[in-house]
Design a protein around this motif. Structure first.
Motif, PDB file in Angstrom:
ATOM      1  N   MET A   1      -4.965   6.504  -8.550  1.00 33.94           N
ATOM      2  CA  MET A   1      -5.265   6.123  -7.188  1.00 33.94           C
ATOM      3  C   MET A   1      -4.945   7.308  -6.285  1.00 33.94           C
ATOM      4  N   GLY A   2      -5.757   7.473  -5.258  1.00 33.23           N
ATOM      5  CA  GLY A   2      -5.532   8.548  -4.312  1.00 33.23           C
ATOM      6  C   GLY A   2      -4.436   8.213  -3.312  1.00 33.23           C
ATOM      7  N   PHE A   3      -4.044   9.216  -2.558  1.00 38.74           N
ATOM      8  CA  PHE A   3      -2.949   9.075  -1.593  1.00 38.74           C
ATOM      9  C   PHE A   3      -3.271   8.027  -0.529  1.00 38.74           C
ATOM     10  N   PHE A   4      -4.474   8.075   0.031  1.00 37.37           N
ATOM     11  CA  PHE A   4      -4.828   7.144   1.098  1.00 37.37           C
ATOM     12  C   PHE A   4      -4.989   5.711   0.586  1.00 37.37           C
ATOM     13  N   SER A   5      -5.500   5.563  -0.649  1.00 32.59           N
ATOM     14  CA  SER A   5      -5.584   4.207  -1.197  1.00 32.59           C
ATOM     15  C   SER A   5      -4.193   3.657  -1.460  1.00 32.59           C
ATOM     16  N   PHE A   6      -3.278   4.534  -1.861  1.00 34.63           N
ATOM     17  CA  PHE A   6      -1.914   4.080  -2.090  1.00 34.63           C
ATOM     18  C   PHE A   6      -1.259   3.664  -0.772  1.00 34.63           C
ATOM     19  N   LEU A   7      -1.522   4.410   0.307  1.00 33.66           N
ATOM     20  CA  LEU A   7      -0.996   4.018   1.620  1.00 33.66           C
ATOM     21  C   LEU A   7      -1.580   2.680   2.072  1.00 33.66           C
ATOM     22  N   LEU A   8      -2.882   2.499   1.865  1.00 32.12           N
ATOM     23  CA  LEU A   8      -3.525   1.236   2.225  1.00 32.12           C
ATOM     24  C   LEU A   8      -2.957   0.084   1.397  1.00 32.12           C
ATOM     25  N   ALA A  53       2.316  -1.520 -17.503  1.00 29.81           N
ATOM     26  CA  ALA A  53       1.181  -1.807 -16.618  1.00 29.81           C
ATOM     27  C   ALA A  53       0.565  -0.511 -16.108  1.00 29.81           C
ATOM     28  N   ASP A  54      -0.730  -0.519 -15.915  1.00 29.59           N
ATOM     29  CA  ASP A  54      -1.477   0.625 -15.407  1.00 29.59           C
ATOM     30  C   ASP A  54      -1.706   0.437 -13.912  1.00 29.59           C
ATOM     31  N   MET A  55      -1.261   1.386 -13.099  1.00 29.39           N
ATOM     32  CA  MET A  55      -1.394   1.292 -11.640  1.00 29.39           C
ATOM     33  C   MET A  55      -2.490   2.210 -11.109  1.00 29.39           C
ATOM     34  N   GLU A  56      -3.476   2.524 -11.922  1.00 32.31           N
ATOM     35  CA  GLU A  56      -4.518   3.461 -11.522  1.00 32.31           C
ATOM     36  C   GLU A  56      -5.667   2.810 -10.772  1.00 32.31           C
ATOM     37  N   SER A  57      -5.861   1.518 -10.922  1.00 31.39           N
ATOM     38  CA  SER A  57      -7.004   0.849 -10.302  1.00 31.39           C
ATOM     39  C   SER A  57      -6.581   0.098  -9.047  1.00 31.39           C
ATOM     40  N   PHE A  58      -7.244   0.392  -7.933  1.00 29.61           N
ATOM     41  CA  PHE A  58      -6.930  -0.247  -6.650  1.00 29.61           C
ATOM     42  C   PHE A  58      -7.262  -1.730  -6.668  1.00 29.61           C
ATOM     43  N   PHE A  59      -8.312  -2.123  -7.376  1.00 26.32           N
ATOM     44  CA  PHE A  59      -8.776  -3.506  -7.358  1.00 26.32           C
ATOM     45  C   PHE A  59      -8.261  -4.334  -8.527  1.00 26.32           C
ATOM     46  N   SER A  60      -7.248  -3.850  -9.217  1.00 27.45           N
ATOM     47  CA  SER A  60      -6.671  -4.581 -10.339  1.00 27.45           C
ATOM     48  C   SER A  60      -5.663  -5.610  -9.828  1.00 27.45           C
ATOM     49  N   LEU A  66       2.137  -6.355  -8.678  1.00 27.21           N
ATOM     50  CA  LEU A  66       3.314  -5.496  -8.787  1.00 27.21           C
ATOM     51  C   LEU A  66       3.675  -4.862  -7.443  1.00 27.21           C
ATOM     52  N   ALA A  67       2.670  -4.458  -6.669  1.00 27.95           N
ATOM     53  CA  ALA A  67       2.928  -3.863  -5.355  1.00 27.95           C
ATOM     54  C   ALA A  67       3.534  -4.889  -4.401  1.00 27.95           C
ATOM     55  N   ILE A  68       3.004  -6.106  -4.400  1.00 25.71           N
ATOM     56  CA  ILE A  68       3.543  -7.151  -3.526  1.00 25.71           C
ATOM     57  C   ILE A  68       4.942  -7.549  -3.974  1.00 25.71           C
ATOM     58  N   GLY A  69       5.140  -7.683  -5.274  1.00 19.27           N
ATOM     59  CA  GLY A  69       6.476  -8.008  -5.795  1.00 19.27           C
ATOM     60  C   GLY A  69       7.499  -6.941  -5.446  1.00 19.27           C
ATOM     61  N   GLY A  70       7.112  -5.680  -5.589  1.00 16.52           N
ATOM     62  CA  GLY A  70       8.006  -4.586  -5.208  1.00 16.52           C
ATOM     63  C   GLY A  70       8.291  -4.587  -3.724  1.00 16.52           C
ATOM     64  N   SER A  71       7.276  -4.886  -2.917  1.00 15.75           N
ATOM     65  CA  SER A  71       7.461  -4.947  -1.465  1.00 15.75           C
ATOM     66  C   SER A  71       8.382  -6.095  -1.073  1.00 15.75           C
ATOM     67  N   LEU A  72       8.236  -7.233  -1.740  1.00 16.14           N
ATOM     68  CA  LEU A  72       9.143  -8.358  -1.485  1.00 16.14           C
ATOM     69  C   LEU A  72      10.587  -7.962  -1.783  1.00 16.14           C
ATOM     70  N   LEU A  73      10.777  -7.308  -2.901  1.00 11.12           N
ATOM     71  CA  LEU A  73      12.126  -6.881  -3.286  1.00 11.12           C
ATOM     72  C   LEU A  73      12.704  -5.912  -2.264  1.00 11.12           C
ATOM     73  N   VAL A  74      11.906  -4.938  -1.845  1.00  6.71           N
ATOM     74  CA  VAL A  74      12.377  -3.959  -0.864  1.00  6.71           C
ATOM     75  C   VAL A  74      12.647  -4.626   0.484  1.00  6.71           C
ATOM     76  N   LEU A  75      11.797  -5.551   0.906  1.00  9.03           N
ATOM     77  CA  LEU A  75      12.021  -6.252   2.179  1.00  9.03           C
ATOM     78  C   LEU A  75      13.281  -7.121   2.142  1.00  9.03           C
ATOM     79  N   VAL A  76      13.536  -7.760   1.013  1.00 10.48           N
ATOM     80  CA  VAL A  76      14.762  -8.564   0.886  1.00 10.48           C
ATOM     81  C   VAL A  76      15.992  -7.664   0.976  1.00 10.48           C
ATOM     82  N   ILE A  77      15.965  -6.553   0.269  1.00  7.54           N
ATOM     83  CA  ILE A  77      17.099  -5.618   0.317  1.00  7.54           C
ATOM     84  C   ILE A  77      17.266  -5.054   1.723  1.00  7.54           C
ATOM     85  N   TYR A  78      16.156  -4.684   2.369  1.00 10.10           N
ATOM     86  CA  TYR A  78      16.200  -4.170   3.733  1.00 10.10           C
ATOM     87  C   TYR A  78      16.756  -5.228   4.689  1.00 10.10           C
ATOM     88  N   GLY A  79      16.346  -6.479   4.513  1.00  6.43           N
ATOM     89  CA  GLY A  79      16.858  -7.566   5.351  1.00  6.43           C
ATOM     90  C   GLY A  79      18.346  -7.788   5.164  1.00  6.43           C
TER      91      GLY A  79
END
Length: 89
Positions: A1-8, A53-60, A66-79
C-alpha cells in the motif's frame, strides 16, 4: 500500500474506532488521524506477527479489521493516559 492510502486507511480506521468506543474521547480529527495511523500500523504489525496477515491490499477485509482493531486499542490506551492526566489536576 502506498503512503497516501495508508494515511486514508488510518484516518477512516481511527474515525470508525472513535465511533465504536462509548463516551467522549479527547482529541480532534488531527489526533484521530495520528492515532488511526498508529493503530493501523500496530494492527498490521500484530496481524502479521500473530496471524501472518497480508496488509498490502487496501480493499481487503482483514486489512480493515486489523487497522480498526489496532486503532481501537490505541484509542483506549490514549484515553486511559489522557483520563489520568485530567483527573490528576
Amino acid at each position: 500500500m502506498g503512503f497516501f492510502s495508508f494515511l486514508l486507511l488510518g484516518l477512516i480506521a481511527g474515525a470508525i474506532a472513535k465511533l465504536i468506543l462509548p463516551g467522549k474521547q479527547a482529541g480532534g480529527w488531527f489526533v484521530t488521524l495520528l492515532l488511526g495511523v498508529v493503530g493501523a500500523m500496530l494492527g498490521g504489525w500484530l496481524g502479521g506477527l500473530l496471524f501472518d496477515a497480508d496488509m498490502e491490499s487496501f480493499f481487503s477485509l482483514s486489512t480493515w479489521l486489523l487497522a480498526i482493531g489496532g486503532s481501537l486499542l490505541v484509542l483506549v490506551i490514549y484515553g486511559l493516559i489522557t483520563g489520568r492526566r485530567r483527573n490528576a489536576h
